[in-house]
Design an enzyme around this catalytic site. Structure first.
Site, PDB file in Angstrom:
ATOM      1  N   SER A  33       0.932  -1.339  -0.099  1.00 48.41           N
ATOM      2  CA  SER A  33      -0.164  -0.029   0.138  1.00 48.41           C
ATOM      3  C   SER A  33       1.038   1.395   0.065  1.00 48.41           C
ATOM      4  O   SER A  33       1.983   1.186   0.629  1.00 48.41           O
ATOM      5  CB  SER A  33      -1.038  -0.054   1.087  1.00 48.41           C
ATOM      6  OG  SER A  33      -1.594   1.171   1.285  1.00 48.41           O
ATOM      7  N   LYS A  87     -14.756  -7.563  -4.833  1.00 43.73           N
ATOM      8  CA  LYS A  87     -15.911  -7.169  -5.666  1.00 43.73           C
ATOM      9  C   LYS A  87     -15.880  -5.565  -6.028  1.00 43.73           C
ATOM     10  O   LYS A  87     -15.719  -4.755  -5.205  1.00 43.73           O
ATOM     11  CB  LYS A  87     -17.293  -7.585  -5.113  1.00 43.73           C
ATOM     12  CG  LYS A  87     -17.916  -6.767  -4.002  1.00 43.73           C
ATOM     13  CD  LYS A  87     -18.414  -5.519  -4.353  1.00 43.73           C
ATOM     14  CE  LYS A  87     -18.711  -4.516  -3.003  1.00 43.73           C
ATOM     15  NZ  LYS A  87     -19.348  -3.242  -3.449  1.00 43.73           N
ATOM     16  N   ASP A 165     -21.715   0.127  -6.959  1.00 42.03           N
ATOM     17  CA  ASP A 165     -20.952  -0.300  -5.814  1.00 42.03           C
ATOM     18  C   ASP A 165     -21.555  -1.186  -4.967  1.00 42.03           C
ATOM     19  O   ASP A 165     -21.352  -2.105  -4.659  1.00 42.03           O
ATOM     20  CB  ASP A 165     -19.960   0.609  -5.331  1.00 42.03           C
ATOM     21  CG  ASP A 165     -18.956   0.181  -4.272  1.00 42.03           C
ATOM     22  OD1 ASP A 165     -17.829  -0.399  -5.089  1.00 42.03           O
ATOM     23  OD2 ASP A 165     -19.292   0.215  -3.133  1.00 42.03           O
TER      24      ASP A 165
END
Length: 309
Positions: A33, A87, A165
């Site tokens: 990250s 997802k 979303d």
């Protein structure tokens, strides 16, 4: 098994890290990250360098936004790593098909996860509906974007999906519990005049037996949040509420604890990923994403008031 977690944002810290920590199958061996990390875990800001330095880490879980995810997934697969996708599994269907082809060629496991399918009563609902004649199914998925996605500018950019979303979570449940497939027949997408993705959507679907199937998605909900799927059949009406956590049939609580022996959506996803890796298998169901793609193709666009954080 050792796993690397890529993209240390809210969903990673809230869901993935606790699920991995509580699993007998997994050890979080590294994070990648630019901004986040997990205490006590080896942290990297260069994905390529991590892959080269840690060949012992055979599984990569990607929690990045959809648009940059393909490049990371492709690199991991080409490096012979198994890949787990948050997802939606990609920004486009073509990307997802390309990843499937790569994973097949490299003989690694690819898992397109749909966490809402792992809600406590989804399997029970699927079982109850399996031999029923559907007359009507109504999805109502309304939440406050400011509460659940504060400061996440990417959701309003191309590829961010906007209200889809969360809406795709509902579609992932619908495509699992219905015994017969449906396809989109019409849509109205409501775009804030200052944003690139919709804040609300009304969908209509064609059912092979003529049942009425609709969905109402809205990101402007204040007060109580609503995540409900109601299925009317000749044998009664089933309601999944709280995103699939509760189930009633004709108003009475239904489903049992035995329906969900493993607690939590993300622990179940990681247990499934462990099985896929052990079995040398993949699971890439793109049905929820096809409905979203069809909505953008078929939907009528309406401009609504601007959205401001």
């Amino acid at each position: 098994m050792l796993v690397a977690l890529v993209g240390i944002g809210k969903i990673a810290l809230d869901q993935h890290v606790p699920a991995i920590a509580g699993s007998p199958d997994w050890e979080l061996a590294a994070t990648v990250s630019r901004h986040g990390s997990v205490e006590g875990v080896e942290a990297w800001d260069d994905f390529t360098a991590m892959l080269e330095a840690r060949p012992d880490i055979r599984v990569v879980s990607l929690c990045l936004p959809p648009v940059p995810r393909f490049a990371y997934a492709a690199e991991a697969i080409r490096a012979g790593r198994h890949v787990m996708l948050e997802k939606p599994p990609g920004a486009t269907l073509s990307e997802c098909h390309a990843l499937q082809d790569m994973a097949r060629e490299m003989r690694v496991s690819l898992f397109a996860t749909w966490h809402s399918r792992e809600a406590d009563k989804v399997d029970a609902a699927r079982g109850w509906l399996s031999d029923k004649t559907l007359r009507r199914l109504t999805v109502t998925w309304k939440e406050d974007v400011r509460r659940w996605h504060p400061g996440q500018a990417w959701i309003w950019e191309p590829g961010g999906l906007g209200v889809f979303d969360p809406g795709i979570n509902a579609l992932s449940i619908v495509t699992k519990i219905l015994p017969k497939p449906i396809h989109l027949s019409g849509a109205v997408l409501k775009f804030p005049e200052n944003r690139q993705t919709p804040i609300a959507a009304d969908l209509a679907f064609a059912h092979p037996d003529g049942a009425e199937v609709t969905a109402d998605f809205d990101w402007r909900q204040e007060g109580d949040q609503i995540w409900t799927i109601e299925a009317e059949t000749e044998a009664g009406t089933l309601v999944l509420s709280d995103g699939g956590a509760r189930m009633t049939v004709d108003g009475a609580e239904a489903g049992t604890e035995e329906d969900a022996p493993l607690s939590g959506e993300y622990p179940r996803l990681y247990a499934a990923m462990a099985r896929l890796v052990r079995d040398g298998a993949s699971d890439v169901d793109l049905a929820p994403m096809r409905h979203v793609a069809d909505a953008f193709t078929l939907g009528r666009r309406e401009i609504v008031a601007p959205f401001e954080e």
